[in-house]
Structure formats: C-alpha cells, structure tokens
Enzyme design. Sequence first.
Site, PDB file in Angstrom:
ATOM      1  N   CYS A  40       0.843  -1.200   0.000  1.00 58.18           N
ATOM      2  CA  CYS A  40       0.000   0.000   0.000  1.00 58.18           C
ATOM      3  C   CYS A  40       0.873   1.244   0.000  1.00 58.18           C
ATOM      4  O   CYS A  40       1.373   1.665   1.055  1.00 58.18           O
ATOM      5  CB  CYS A  40      -0.928  -0.005   1.216  1.00 58.18           C
ATOM      6  SG  CYS A  40      -2.048   1.421   1.267  1.00 58.18           S
TER       7      CYS A  40
ATOM      8  N   CYS B 102      -0.475   4.123   2.063  1.00 57.37           N
ATOM      9  CA  CYS B 102      -0.340   3.900   3.510  1.00 57.37           C
ATOM     10  C   CYS B 102       1.082   4.185   3.982  1.00 57.37           C
ATOM     11  O   CYS B 102       1.285   4.817   5.020  1.00 57.37           O
ATOM     12  CB  CYS B 102      -0.690   2.456   3.867  1.00 57.37           C
ATOM     13  SG  CYS B 102      -2.310   1.894   3.333  1.00 57.37           S
ATOM     14  N   ASP B 103       2.070   3.695   3.223  1.00 57.37           N
ATOM     15  CA  ASP B 103       3.448   3.672   3.709  1.00 57.37           C
ATOM     16  C   ASP B 103       4.426   4.531   2.919  1.00 57.37           C
ATOM     17  O   ASP B 103       5.592   4.661   3.314  1.00 57.37           O
ATOM     18  CB  ASP B 103       3.961   2.227   3.716  1.00 57.37           C
ATOM     19  CG  ASP B 103       3.115   1.327   4.602  1.00 57.37           C
ATOM     20  OD1 ASP B 103       2.655   1.803   5.647  1.00 57.37           O
ATOM     21  OD2 ASP B 103       2.914   0.154   4.238  1.00 57.37           O
TER      22      ASP B 103
END
Length: 315
Positions: free
Chosen positions: A140, A143-144
Amino acid sequence: MLLTDSMQKHDIIIIGGGPAGYTAAIYASRAGLQPVVIEGPLPGGQLTTTTIVENYPGFPNGIDGISLVMQMREQAERLGANLVGGIVDKVSFHREHHSITLDDGSSFECKALIIATGAEARYLGLPSEERLKGRGVSACATCDGFFYKGKTVAVVGGGDTAAEEALYLASITKKVFLIVRRNQLRASEIMQRRLKENDKIEILFEHQTKEILGNEKVEGAILIFKAGTPEEEVKRIDIDGFFLAIGHTPKSQLFLPNIEVDEEGYVKTKVNSTQTNIDGVFACGDVADPTYRQCITAAASGCKAAFDAKRYLGI
C-alpha cells in the site's frame, strides 16, 4: 470467548475482525444489539502487517497498526460485543435467519449478518519478501509511501494500480523503479503516458524479482531480465522500499455462490447501502471495496453496515 451452546441465536453476527468488523461491532453494541464478532484466526486484518499508520485521524504522531486495531477491538468488547475466535467453516442463508458453523463445530444463528472478512494483498511468494514485510516491503503506497520521502523505491506491477502507485511515490521520493514482468504495460493509455513523461520513474520491462535484499530493512533487490532466454541477465537495484501492486484477493469465497460478487470477487452492495443481494446480509470493508482499501474507509463502511442492520431489524 467461545460460546458452547449447540446453537447460539443472536440478532446480529459480524464475520471478520478488522477495522470494518470492529467498527460495526462498536455501533451495533451502542444500539443494544449485543453483536457477536467471529474474528477468525488472526484478529486485526491487514493492519497487523502495517507498522506506523500516519493517515488515520486523531493520531498526530501516528500509531502502530497493531495498536490501532487492537484498540478498536478493546473498545468493541468494552461496549458489549462478544468476541469469538475460530474459523468459519460454513454459512447458510435462509429467508428469516442465517446460520454459521465454525471449524470446531460451534454453531450460530442470526437475523442479520455483516460480512467484514477483508481482502488479501497478492505477493510474489518470496521468502525474503515475507521476512521484510513491514520493514520496507508493503502492498500500500498511500499507507506507507510517506516513510520514503527523498528515497529510492520499487513498484511491482504493470496495470493501472501499479501506475497510480508509481506516480504517487514519484511525487514524494527521489526515484521509482517500476518492475514489469511483461514487455509492455497493461495500464490505460493515459496512465502509460503519465509514467513515461515522469523523469523520476524508470520502467524495467521484462524483469522479475528474484530476491529482496536486506536484514532489518530493505536495501535492494535482485532482478532477472528476460528470464529463461539466451539474453537472461541478473541485475541488482539499490532501493529503500519495495511496493507490491499486483492486486488484492477479497475473502468472499466462503459466501459463494449465494452472495453476488463482481468479476474480481468483491461483494456487490446496493447503491447507497451495505445491503447485499440477500435480505439481512450486509458487507463492509475491503471485501466490498475494490477502490479505496484504507483503514478509515473500512471503519466508515462498518458504521454504515451497523446502521443498515439496525434498520433491517426494525430496532
């Protein structure tokens, strides 16, 4: 806690212990529905493979993914949700009730059922990939990606999702390698053009990943160019992050063929509702979301499912 009666009857049962399932349980508990949450073998869902979550509102300094989902779990239990371990072996749908059987033989019956089983990111299956999950290996980018500002990363995939991830990462990193197994991209023409126009992105056609390098964190990757041909060549790239963008698999198989799904297996819900094609059965979170797949959208849909189930029950 495991219930022991031969058939436990409830107003509402939630299958899945992640942000969607726990949020549905929180709202259902506050409505006095005393929900049962069948968590599965690993409570927490995909958040348990994430390190620091920095895009969930209310945590200005970020929060560990496991801590976040475990706080949701604790909140649901404190408000009255009954958390049950075990794996669902069978689900049967009926006009006025639905029944669930676990692999240990425990049986449950409910008037309203919420499916919150989530989805699994597809990985390459490399031992080094498994070892470095959460330490540079991620599925992701949104996300990261924040952790790789000014660094060099790689994205695996050739479709629109991979293109989107690469373009997003290029906006915050120093360089992005896009590793494509084929000799061409599957992404749409407009996405291909954007990739080729971005001088931070280097597309590596006909490359396959053999190994991800690093002990405590990702330090590089070994790639094979034109594997199995006379032109085969081994190549190393130095990277700080390795992102998978080869798709997700929704955990909907258990409910087939009764529950309608799209061509990728995501549960279909009615417009502006979490209601599935079966009365009294609702779906929320990543199992019904092929687009966003974020913790916050999963939690929001869990709230909606609880409201929809409450209305269905006429409470």
